[in-house]
Design a protein around this motif. Structure first.
Motif, PDB file in Angstrom:
ATOM      1  N   ALA A  22       0.840  -1.201   0.000  1.00  0.00           N
ATOM      2  CA  ALA A  22       0.000   0.000   0.000  1.00  0.00           C
ATOM      3  C   ALA A  22       0.874   1.250   0.000  1.00  0.00           C
ATOM      4  O   ALA A  22       1.930   1.260   0.636  1.00  0.00           O
ATOM      5  CB  ALA A  22      -0.913  -0.001   1.223  1.00  0.00           C
ATOM      6  N   PRO A  23       0.444   2.298  -0.683  1.00  0.00           N
ATOM      7  CA  PRO A  23       1.240   3.523  -0.706  1.00  0.00           C
ATOM      8  C   PRO A  23       1.275   4.231   0.645  1.00  0.00           C
ATOM      9  O   PRO A  23       2.246   4.917   0.956  1.00  0.00           O
ATOM     10  CB  PRO A  23       0.560   4.388  -1.764  1.00  0.00           C
ATOM     11  N   ALA A  24       0.238   4.056   1.453  1.00  0.00           N
ATOM     12  CA  ALA A  24       0.198   4.708   2.766  1.00  0.00           C
ATOM     13  C   ALA A  24      -0.841   4.022   3.640  1.00  0.00           C
ATOM     14  O   ALA A  24      -1.848   3.517   3.136  1.00  0.00           O
ATOM     15  CB  ALA A  24      -0.145   6.179   2.624  1.00  0.00           C
ATOM     16  N   VAL A  25      -0.580   4.012   4.939  1.00  0.00           N
ATOM     17  CA  VAL A  25      -1.551   3.582   5.943  1.00  0.00           C
ATOM     18  C   VAL A  25      -1.400   4.566   7.104  1.00  0.00           C
ATOM     19  O   VAL A  25      -0.344   4.615   7.734  1.00  0.00           O
ATOM     20  CB  VAL A  25      -1.311   2.133   6.412  1.00  0.00           C
ATOM     21  N   ALA A  26      -2.421   5.353   7.346  1.00  0.00           N
ATOM     22  CA  ALA A  26      -2.341   6.410   8.356  1.00  0.00           C
ATOM     23  C   ALA A  26      -2.180   5.852   9.768  1.00  0.00           C
ATOM     24  O   ALA A  26      -1.427   6.389  10.570  1.00  0.00           O
ATOM     25  CB  ALA A  26      -3.571   7.307   8.275  1.00  0.00           C
TER      26      ALA A  26
END
Length: 168
Positions: free
Chosen positions: A22-26
């Motif tokens: 994934a490009p990002a996971v907050a």
């Protein structure tokens, strides 16, 4: 109170694991369906996926203690290198997701068909890792050899529980 017996049949790993870059996971403890869906599924191009923890212990013993007590020290998470099958080396793009020194997020969703769409309440592991190295796997003369990347990753964080719940 009666004894509870835990003896499940188990679930096959093959076809029942999804591994997403994934490009990002907050929030590592609350991945969302949107974060999952923004990623790239790599489970059909890897043969294994594993994270382990090395734990150090410290002993303490005082004059009044016959037996020393152990305390948990540091925990170090380790992710086995990813070996990723690639297609035509002249046209492949998966390596763009693994640039040395960049951060990637891996979402491992076990126990469901890998083709099952992500949904709220499914369980997953989330790992934040820094790309340490990306190399082409040495090529040889073995019949059936395909081009592969080997990606070394340094774990910077992991969801706090073994599994967390995907949020909507």
């Amino acid at each position: 109170m009666s004894l509870t017996v835990f003896n499940p049949d188990g679930v096959e790993v093959l076809e029942n694991s999804a591994v997403i870059v994934a490009p990002a996971v907050a929030d590592l403890d609350k991945p969302t369906v949107a974060e999952y869906n923004a990623g790239t599924a790599i489970e059909c191009s890897i043969k294994s996926f594993g994270i382990s923890t090395d734990v150090s212990y410290a002993s303490s013993q005082y004059l009044c203690d016959k037996v020393a007590k152990k305390r948990v020290g540091n925990r170090e998470r380790n992710l086995e290198p990813l070996t990723i099958k690639i297609g035509d080396p002249q046209a492949e793009t998966i390596s763009e997701k693994f640039v040395e020194d960049s951060v990637v997020y891996l979402i491992h969703r076990p126990g469901l068909k890998h083709t099952t769409p992500a949904a709220a309440s499914q369980k997953a592991q989330v790992i934040k890792a820094r790309v340490a190295a990306v190399d082409l796997v040495p090529i040889g003369v073995e019949e059936g050899s395909v081009y592969e990347l080997r990606v070394a990753l340094a774990v910077e964080g992991r969801s706090s529980g073994l599994f967390v719940t995907i949020a909507s």
